[in-house]
Write an enzyme that holds these catalytic residues in place. Structure first.
Site, PDB file in Angstrom:
ATOM      1  N   ASN A 316       0.836  -1.208   0.000  1.00 24.11           N
ATOM      2  CA  ASN A 316       0.000   0.000   0.000  1.00 24.11           C
ATOM      3  C   ASN A 316       0.870   1.258   0.000  1.00 24.11           C
ATOM      4  O   ASN A 316       0.676   2.189   0.786  1.00 24.11           O
ATOM      5  CB  ASN A 316      -0.932  -0.006   1.214  1.00 24.11           C
ATOM      6  CG  ASN A 316      -2.211   0.780   0.963  1.00 24.11           C
ATOM      7  OD1 ASN A 316      -2.416   1.324  -0.122  1.00 24.11           O
ATOM      8  ND2 ASN A 316      -3.065   0.868   1.961  1.00 24.11           N
ATOM      9  N   HIS A 352      -9.450   3.498   8.618  1.00 21.45           N
ATOM     10  CA  HIS A 352      -9.881   2.173   8.173  1.00 21.45           C
ATOM     11  C   HIS A 352     -11.287   1.830   8.669  1.00 21.45           C
ATOM     12  O   HIS A 352     -12.017   1.093   7.997  1.00 21.45           O
ATOM     13  CB  HIS A 352      -8.902   1.093   8.650  1.00 21.45           C
ATOM     14  CG  HIS A 352      -7.720   0.919   7.736  1.00 21.45           C
ATOM     15  ND1 HIS A 352      -6.560   1.642   7.875  1.00 21.45           N
ATOM     16  CD2 HIS A 352      -7.532   0.102   6.664  1.00 21.45           C
ATOM     17  CE1 HIS A 352      -5.703   1.269   6.924  1.00 21.45           C
ATOM     18  NE2 HIS A 352      -6.268   0.348   6.178  1.00 21.45           N
TER      19      HIS A 352
END
Length: 466
Positions: A316, A352
């Protein structure tokens, strides 16, 4: 007509229909990029913005139906903030608060105890884009000498138009699963500047197909092995009845398999960006053209590194770079690197979602990374350990490192994927909190090992190394 076909396809693949829609949408990015290259490359920028906006909206509607209004509201509000509030700290803070509150409200009202593909999934990507846009516009009003190299590259000299913001937000190569990129990069794309052949579409078909093939390979691995390493198995009586060593090895293998879900999507999406030209990154020191501007994965490093920090730096990538640029480095005023690191990881956890598992995951990441850095410093400063690390026994040491590395990569992933405390606590209890105990013991023991293995006199240390 499409719905029955998708239902049959998802049934034959053994995957939920939303997951099938998502991967199809990422793949549709390739024909979109081909249309752009073949028919639109030389068209006016207005046409390009409209194409990117409408194609991204179509993919959003295909996946989430009428819920695309969430992204439209946030894009419009962000544009109005740029126009009405200007290059001010108030505008940056307002953008940050509005976009994060909207995202968290979405999590609050839609979250379940399972991993669901809903409008909040691409919206978390969009949230970072729009917050980053406000920072970049703010930086554009500063003297270049006040900005670092990254900020200078992303800073916006003028306020963007609504069509530019929409094209940037909905670009088909990054709307659904990323990667992150700046509005400056997007504007360079539509201006025809991101190419290795000035005035022509980039020669990026082969690099794009390489990432496409690698992404399909990762997706195949995940499709084959994920049924054997399901998250739900952790909560069964069968798992709890297994020997301790089996439970630990299962976590290791499960972690390796589950991450291919993310790797495959990111690598395939990167191929779309390369094909369009957005992935063009100039030339290296040898004059070779680079296509890694949108790389979200360093797959070889991901597969071979024995270090936790190596995995983090390979995974990521663009999101980590965004967080480093817009959160970590801007917390410099705190005057404490550890405090900035904690605040950054807390931001990532909240971004998240609202489940406790995210907090546990990123707190474990903080502990693991800092313990690993202490171990690396110990090996570097200890002549005996340095000699051992460079000995013929290194292949054996590497194998042990990899086992420990992936076991404790899987350990924080358990709460990340199981979300709620009753689930991850059940799994941690079944393996006796071995990860917590291991790193707590390492934290206590490392100072004593340093005293025993590292010479106090630097000259003596160099002499022993010789």
């Amino acid at each position: 007509m499409a719905a029955p076909l998708l239902a049959k396809l998802s049934e034959s693949l053994g995957s939920p229909e939303p997951a099938v829609r998502l991967i199809l949408s990422v793949l549709i990015g390739y024909p979109c990029a081909l249309v752009y290259r073949r028919f639109l490359f030389h068209q006016p920028v207005t046409v390009l913005h409209l194409f990117h906006t409408l194609s991204g909206l179509a993919l959003a509607a295909f996946n989430f139906g009428s819920q695309i209004y969430h992204s439209a509201v946030c894009v419009l509000v962000q544009f109005l903030m740029l126009r009405l509030m200007g290059r001010t700290v108030t505008a940056v803070l307002s953008s940050f608060i509005f976009q994060m509150v909207y995202l968290l409200a979405g999590y609050y009202f839609t979250a379940t105890e399972e991993y669901d593909i809903k409008w909040t999934m691409p919206h978390c990507v969009l949230t970072l884009k729009l917050i980053g846009l406000s920072f970049d516009y703010y930086d554009g009003g500063k003297d270049p000498s006040q900005l670092n190299a990254e900020q200078q590259k992303a800073a916006l000299p003028v306020v963007p138009t609504l069509l530019e913001v929409c094209g940037f937000a909905y670009f088909y190569g990054g709307f659904l699963v990323g990667p992150q990129f700046t509005l400056r990069s997007y504007l360079s794309l539509v201006a025809g500047q991101l190419t290795d052949s000035p005035g022509k579409p980039p020669n990026s078909i082969m690099p794009a197909m390489q990432r496409f093939g690698l992404g399909l390979l990762c997706l195949t691995i995940y499709a084959i092995f994920s049924p054997h390493y399901a998250d739900s198995y952790f909560l069964t009586d069968e798992y709890e009845a297994q020997p301790f060593w089996y439970r630990c090895v299962f976590i290791l293998l499960w972690a390796k398999v589950i991450l291919y879900k993310y790797v495959s999507c990111w690598v395939i999406a990167e191929g779309v960006c390369i094909l369009s030209g957005l992935g063009y990154n100039g030339v290296d020191q040898n004059g070779n053209h680079q296509w890694d501007a949108c790389a979200n994965m360093k797959v070889w490093l991901f597969e071979t590194t024995p270090l936790f920090t190596g995995t983090i730096s390979s995974f990521n990538i663009n999101t980590n770079a965004w967080v480093a640029r817009h959160v970590f480095k801007r917390l410099k005023f705190l005057g404490n690197k550890i405090l900035s690191q904690v605040a950054t990881l807390l931001f990532l956890a909240i971004w998240h979602g609202l489940h406790s598992g995210y907090i546990i995951c990123f707190s474990m990441e903080f502990i693991i990374v800092n313990v690993e850095k202490q171990i690396q410093a110990l090996v570097k400063d200890s002549p005996a350990l340095t000699k051992l690390a460079n000995s013929p026994f290194y292949p054996l040491i590497y194998a042990v490192q990899q086992f420990i590395h992936w076991l404790f990569m899987g350990y924080p992933l358990v709460p990340f994927c199981l979300f709620t405390y009753d689930k991850w606590l059940k799994v941690y209890s079944s393996i006796y909190f071995c990860g917590h105990l291991f790193f707590f013991a390492a934290y206590l023991v490392l100072p004593y090992l340093r005293k025993a293995l590292v010479p106090k006199d630097p000259q003596q240390r160099e002499k022993k190394q010789d």
